[in-house]
Scaffold this motif. Structure first.
Motif, mmCIF file in Angstrom:
data_model
loop_
_atom_site.group_PDB
_atom_site.id
_atom_site.type_symbol
_atom_site.label_atom_id
_atom_site.label_comp_id
_atom_site.label_asym_id
_atom_site.label_seq_id
_atom_site.Cartn_x
_atom_site.Cartn_y
_atom_site.Cartn_z
ATOM 1 N N ASN A 107 0.804 -1.217 0.000
ATOM 2 C CA ASN A 107 0.000 0.000 0.000
ATOM 3 C C ASN A 107 0.844 1.278 0.000
ATOM 4 O O ASN A 107 0.325 2.356 -0.280
ATOM 5 N N LYS A 108 2.122 1.145 0.329
ATOM 6 C CA LYS A 108 2.971 2.338 0.433
ATOM 7 C C LYS A 108 4.110 2.365 -0.571
ATOM 8 O O LYS A 108 4.580 3.438 -0.951
ATOM 9 N N ALA A 109 4.590 1.215 -1.000
ATOM 10 C CA ALA A 109 5.798 1.156 -1.821
ATOM 11 C C ALA A 109 5.492 1.354 -3.293
ATOM 12 O O ALA A 109 4.489 0.847 -3.823
ATOM 13 N N PHE A 110 6.382 2.109 -3.946
ATOM 14 C CA PHE A 110 6.390 2.228 -5.399
ATOM 15 C C PHE A 110 7.810 1.946 -5.845
ATOM 16 O O PHE A 110 8.760 2.534 -5.328
ATOM 17 N N TYR A 111 7.958 1.034 -6.813
ATOM 18 C CA TYR A 111 9.291 0.568 -7.180
ATOM 19 C C TYR A 111 9.839 1.330 -8.385
ATOM 20 O O TYR A 111 9.174 1.440 -9.424
ATOM 21 N N LEU A 112 11.047 1.826 -8.207
ATOM 22 C CA LEU A 112 11.682 2.677 -9.202
ATOM 23 C C LEU A 112 12.463 1.848 -10.218
ATOM 24 O O LEU A 112 13.159 0.902 -9.850
ATOM 25 N N HIS A 113 12.354 2.237 -11.471
ATOM 26 C CA HIS A 113 13.158 1.630 -12.531
ATOM 27 C C HIS A 113 13.220 2.609 -13.692
ATOM 28 O O HIS A 113 12.441 3.579 -13.752
ATOM 29 N N GLU A 114 14.117 2.358 -14.584
ATOM 30 C CA GLU A 114 14.315 3.262 -15.720
ATOM 31 C C GLU A 114 13.010 3.478 -16.479
ATOM 32 O O GLU A 114 12.319 2.528 -16.851
ATOM 33 N N GLY A 115 12.658 4.772 -16.635
ATOM 34 C CA GLY A 115 11.480 5.119 -17.416
ATOM 35 C C GLY A 115 10.159 4.957 -16.704
ATOM 36 O O GLY A 115 9.105 5.134 -17.334
ATOM 37 N N CYS A 116 10.146 4.639 -15.416
ATOM 38 C CA CYS A 116 8.872 4.437 -14.715
ATOM 39 C C CYS A 116 8.088 5.748 -14.658
ATOM 40 O O CYS A 116 8.649 6.852 -14.623
ATOM 41 N N THR A 117 6.783 5.628 -14.658
ATOM 42 C CA THR A 117 5.905 6.795 -14.597
ATOM 43 C C THR A 117 4.914 6.627 -13.466
ATOM 44 O O THR A 117 4.518 5.511 -13.114
ATOM 45 N N ARG A 118 4.531 7.754 -12.898
ATOM 46 C CA ARG A 118 3.511 7.743 -11.862
ATOM 47 C C ARG A 118 2.878 9.122 -11.770
ATOM 48 O O ARG A 118 3.556 10.139 -11.965
ATOM 49 N N ARG A 119 1.587 9.101 -11.482
ATOM 50 C CA ARG A 119 0.879 10.356 -11.333
ATOM 51 C C ARG A 119 1.542 11.212 -10.254
ATOM 52 O O ARG A 119 1.802 10.734 -9.143
ATOM 53 N N TRP A 120 1.873 12.416 -10.643
ATOM 54 C CA TRP A 120 2.463 13.474 -9.822
ATOM 55 C C TRP A 120 3.953 13.302 -9.565
ATOM 56 O O TRP A 120 4.605 14.244 -9.165
ATOM 57 N N MET A 121 4.510 12.119 -9.795
ATOM 58 C CA MET A 121 5.963 12.026 -9.805
ATOM 59 C C MET A 121 6.484 12.658 -11.091
ATOM 60 O O MET A 121 7.352 13.518 -11.065
#
Length: 298
Positions: A107-121
């Protein structure tokens, strides 16, 4: 526009970005006991009016997660960004155990990788704008990265699972963080990362020689400024061909972004450099104006 703070906290890294949009980002955590209260108070004040607060962990070494429990207790980390990993420690600290808890929380983690997208990031919506944050590394399928993940899972150093994070201000500076990537690993992945021009580079591994950026990448970045961290001076690589600020000399650093430039303030009123333009700005929040850096055209 936005402001970026680099705390001088000894052998460790901690930053925040107060974005021009409705976002606030904390990058890494290292809270020395003598400054913990004041840093937490500042982060609370600076993030108070922002709708979204995120914490980005470049990698789980103690000098990048020290005080994570206190930070979570103080601000509440509901958006935890990290590289997906299974790092272990032979003698885990309370903060490392808390890192693992956040890392593994669906519920809290978002995993980073090349080219990842996310709302407001790095995506905009009708509700709020983008933070201008992009991830250039890791490529999770890459064999060298997979080897670094396996080492970290076996309790070895997690330095080389560090992400490469880029922050771009529209009509303003571009900044880059590289965690504690080590030189030999960067050389292995040299041709696998698309490197842009950068205005401010935070030297990896606290500026240590063991983390000096390969010359091929430096030529692509053409950094206007390299910020060297607080490792002991005998271990530092000083990037002689580039303009630098050394944090163990200047103290805290504040960057205030502007159109096509960034105004720079430091904690030590005796610190100065000769490569910045003097726009005669007033001091800010107890920090001392040392000059203004022009940005690359994009």
């Amino acid at each position: 526009m936005s402001s970026i703070k680099s705390f001088a906290i000894g052998n460790g890294d901690m930053y925040y970005i107060r974005h021009g949009s409705d976002n606030f980002t904390i990058i890494d955590c290292s809270l020395p006991s003598e400054r913990s209260g004041s840093i937490l108070a500042e982060i609370s004040t600076q993030s108070n009016a922002k709708g979204i607060t995120r914490f980005i962990s470049t990698h789980p070494d103690q000098d990048h997660i020290g005080g994570l429990v206190d930070l979570d207790d103080h601000v509440g980390i509901n958006n935890f960004y990290c590289v997906k990993n299974a790092a272990t420690k032979q003698e885990p600290t309370v903060d490392f155990n808390h890192y693992c808890s956040l890392r593994d929380d669906a519920n809290k983690a978002f995993y980073l990788h090349e080219g990842c997208t996310r709302r407001w990031m790095n995506q905009t919506s009708d509700e709020r704008g983008s933070s201008g944050l992009d991830v250039l590394w890791p490529v999770t399928s890459d064999a060298d990265f997979q080897s670094a993940l396996a080492d970290a899972a076996a309790g070895m150093s997690p330095n080389n699972i560090s992400c490469i994070l880029q922050y771009t201000v529209a009509d303003g500076p571009r900044m880059m963080w590289m965690g504690d990537l080590e030189t030999d690993f960067m050389e292995k992945i040299e041709t696998k990362v698309e490197i842009p021009k950068v205005d401010v580079l935070f030297a990896p591994h606290h500026g240590r020689t063991s983390g000096k950026v390969p010359q091929a990448w430096l030529k692509l970045m053409d950094p206007g400024l390299v910020v060297i961290g607080e490792a002991p001076s005998e271990y530092l690589h000083y990037y002689a061909d580039y303009d630098t600020i050394t944090q163990n000399s200047c103290g805290d650093i504040l960057f205030e972004t502007d159109r096509n430039k960034v105004h720079i303030y430091v904690g030590d009123n005796a610190y100065s450099v000769n490569f910045l333009a003097d726009e005669g700005r007033d001091h800010s929040d107890g920090l001392y104006y040392i000059g203004t850096l022009g940005c690359h055209e994009r």
